[in-house]
Design an enzyme around this catalytic site. Structure first.
Site, short mmCIF file in Angstrom:
data_model
loop_
_atom_site.label_atom_id
_atom_site.label_comp_id
_atom_site.label_asym_id
_atom_site.label_seq_id
_atom_site.Cartn_x
_atom_site.Cartn_y
_atom_site.Cartn_z
N LYS A 294 134.06 82.38 8.79
CA LYS A 294 132.88 83.20 9.07
C LYS A 294 131.87 82.40 9.87
O LYS A 294 131.59 81.25 9.55
CB LYS A 294 132.23 83.70 7.79
CG LYS A 294 131.01 84.61 8.03
CD LYS A 294 130.51 85.25 6.75
CE LYS A 294 129.71 84.27 5.90
NZ LYS A 294 128.42 83.92 6.56
N GLU B 114 123.37 91.38 6.38
CA GLU B 114 122.57 90.85 5.27
C GLU B 114 121.10 91.16 5.43
O GLU B 114 120.50 90.89 6.48
CB GLU B 114 122.78 89.34 5.13
CG GLU B 114 122.00 88.74 3.95
CD GLU B 114 122.37 87.31 3.66
OE1 GLU B 114 121.79 86.74 2.71
OE2 GLU B 114 123.24 86.76 4.37
N ASP C 47 128.67 79.17 2.27
CA ASP C 47 127.88 77.94 2.31
C ASP C 47 126.69 78.00 1.36
O ASP C 47 126.00 77.00 1.15
CB ASP C 47 127.41 77.62 3.74
CG ASP C 47 126.52 78.71 4.32
OD1 ASP C 47 126.36 79.77 3.67
OD2 ASP C 47 126.00 78.52 5.43
N SER C 48 126.48 79.17 0.75
CA SER C 48 125.48 79.26 -0.32
C SER C 48 125.87 78.40 -1.50
O SER C 48 125.07 78.20 -2.42
CB SER C 48 125.30 80.72 -0.76
OG SER C 48 126.55 81.30 -1.07
N ASP D 83 133.27 79.95 4.90
CA ASP D 83 132.04 79.90 5.69
C ASP D 83 131.99 78.60 6.50
O ASP D 83 132.11 77.51 5.92
CB ASP D 83 130.83 79.98 4.76
CG ASP D 83 129.76 80.91 5.29
OD1 ASP D 83 129.77 81.20 6.49
OD2 ASP D 83 128.90 81.33 4.49
N GLU E 222 127.87 82.65 11.61
CA GLU E 222 126.60 83.37 11.58
C GLU E 222 126.08 83.57 13.00
O GLU E 222 126.22 82.70 13.86
CB GLU E 222 125.56 82.60 10.76
CG GLU E 222 125.85 82.58 9.27
CD GLU E 222 124.70 81.99 8.46
OE1 GLU E 222 123.65 81.67 9.07
OE2 GLU E 222 124.86 81.83 7.24
#
Length: 462
Positions: A253, A323, A182-183, A222, A255
């Site tokens: 993925k 991270e 999602d970056s 993501d 978070e």
């Protein structure tokens, strides 16, 4: 031995039905010829990767026997085998010649030589059709592959990519996993954070990556902010299904590693979707974290990260991204888990490493982007500098008329067509000139009108 017994029986049966085959100078020469026939036949079958006891005709299997051979196969199977051998010496001559050259003659030559032998021979196919590609098909990377690499102590490679060209490059480099992160919101779309990107936008980018790397690497999508955090775990499962079915991903993925997040992970895994966890700095939660800050720098918080990772493992996650946490904390988490960990700004003690495609290649060299390049990112290239230089050179050459020139203007007309074209242009040259002057006058007046700034400057003042 089995092969020789098989061919010996066939030859024996053939000799009983075709007495002329033993009309050789002596029984010893016939025996030698048979021995040679059997040995060479087995070798040729092995070289062509054909089963020696194939029940189909050798001609249908693209036989290696030349049609001009005195030993001519008409129906090669376990039920009937007919052959003619002029004599042992002639076969030996043919065998040595065929094995050394193994060339394919043209059809006329084949027909002529076949007639000399008094047999109708099938056409010989080009040798290149017989060749089987020795290049192995790349093996698909799976979640089990990554777990196996951790057990063997082999490092896992992952690159975050967002589009078709970057996926092609990552795949060619042999990287294990591509994360469609999602970056993308920041790197590709220019947002200040990862939060604005939507599920539909993520699926769009996932589809592009899938087209660029369709077979070998493990593809992880993501789940964007707001697509899975609800108490109703079915919302997360439905959206995960979209990432798999529409986006073409192999896994998704999530978070965070809280109890509520591990509950969602468990539900999605039980629904048949592989999940990669993510703890430490979780960019989607920057509103809570107070910005992009390193995590786990206190003993209590470091222990909490370990608990989060253990919960995700118990919930069924196949791996976890760590991270922006201290290296010793990442190593401790990796040692405590059976599943692999992928580090980004977490030291070298993790099971593997991930970096963003644009960051590690130095794709963007604009000052606005440079300030967002993390401290932990090593740049393996300065592609952005070359891109800027190339674009500047293109602009210069277009403006001074160097490009395209004759070298890059390959499409031409014949002289006759060019003369006809000139004649067509002359027919209405005057009409086109008048229309051109009229259009030029209108554009000139429009340009002068705008320069008067009748509506004030850009700030709206008059």
């Amino acid at each position: 031995m089995a092969e020789r017994l098989f061919f010996s029986r066939i030859l024996a049966r053939t000799a009983s039905t075709r007495p002329s085959i033993i009309d050789t100078p002596s029984s010893a020469s016939f025996s030698g010829a048979c021995d040679e026939i059997i040995g060479n036949t087995i070798k040729k079958c092995n070289r062509l990767r054909l089963p020696w006891n194939n029940r189909r005709t050798m001609s249908s299997e693209r036989t290696a026997f030349h049609p001009s051979s005195p030993f001519l196969v008409n129906n090669f199977n376990s039920h009937s085998f007919t052959a003619s051998v002029e004599n042992a010496e002639s076969y030996r001559k043919f065998s040595s010649t065929a094995s050394s050259s193994n060339r394919v003659e043209d059809s006329n030559c084949n027909s002529q030589r076949s007639n000399e032998c008094g047999n109708k021979a099938t056409s010989v196919y080009p040798k290149k059709q017989l060749e089987i590609s020795s290049k192995p098909k790349p093996k698909k990377v799976t979640t089990l592959s990554l777990a196996s690499k951790k057990r063997r102590g082999q490092k896992i490679t992952m690159v975050t990519a967002y589009d078709y060209p970057s996926a092609v490059h990552v795949d060619r480099a042999g990287v294990d996993t591509i994360l469609v992160g999602d970056s993308c919101a920041m790197v590709e779309l220019g947002f200040e954070t990862t939060q604005p990107i939507t599920l539909d936008q993520m699926i769009h980018h996932c589809q592009a990556v899938k087209r660029g790397a369709p077979n070998r690497p493990l593809l992880v999508g993501d789940m964007p902010f707001g697509s899975y955090e609800f108490d109703d775990c079915d919302v997360a499962l439905r959206n995960a299904y979209r990432m798999i079915k529409e986006g073409g991903m192999d896994a998704v993925k999530f978070e965070g590693g809280s109890e509520s997040r591990s509950k969602i992970v468990r539900h999605v895994v039980e629904g048949g979707v592989a999940v990669l966890g993510h703890v430490g700095l979780t960019p989607q939660a920057i509103s809570v974290l107070g910005g992009f800050r390193a995590q786990g720098r206190t003993a209590v918080r470091a222990r909490a990260l370990l608990d989060d990772a253990l919960r995700l493992q118990e919930a069924g996650a196949f791996g976890i991204v760590l991270e922006c946490i201290p290296a010793n904390v990442a190593t401790a988490i990796t040692d405590a888990l059976e599943i692999p960990t992928i580090g980004i700004g977490a030291g070298g003690g993790t099971s593997g490493q991930v970096l963003v495609f644009h960051d590690l290649l130095g794709m963007l060299s604009h000052p606005h982007h440079e300030e967002f390049v993390p401290k932990f990112c090593k740049q393996y290239a300065r592609v952005g500098v070359d891109i800027n230089d190339g674009l500047a050179q293109f602009k210069k050459e277009v403006e001074d008329g160097t490009f395209p020139g004759k070298q890059y203007s390959p499409y031409v007309m014949t002289k006759e067509e060019a003369i006809l074209f000139e004649g067509l242009l002359k027919k209405d040259a005057e009409v086109r000139r008048l229309k051109h002057e009229e259009a030029a006058t209108k554009l000139k007046q429009s340009d002068e009108y705008e320069q008067l700034n009748l509506y004030g400057d850009k700030n709206g003042s008059r």
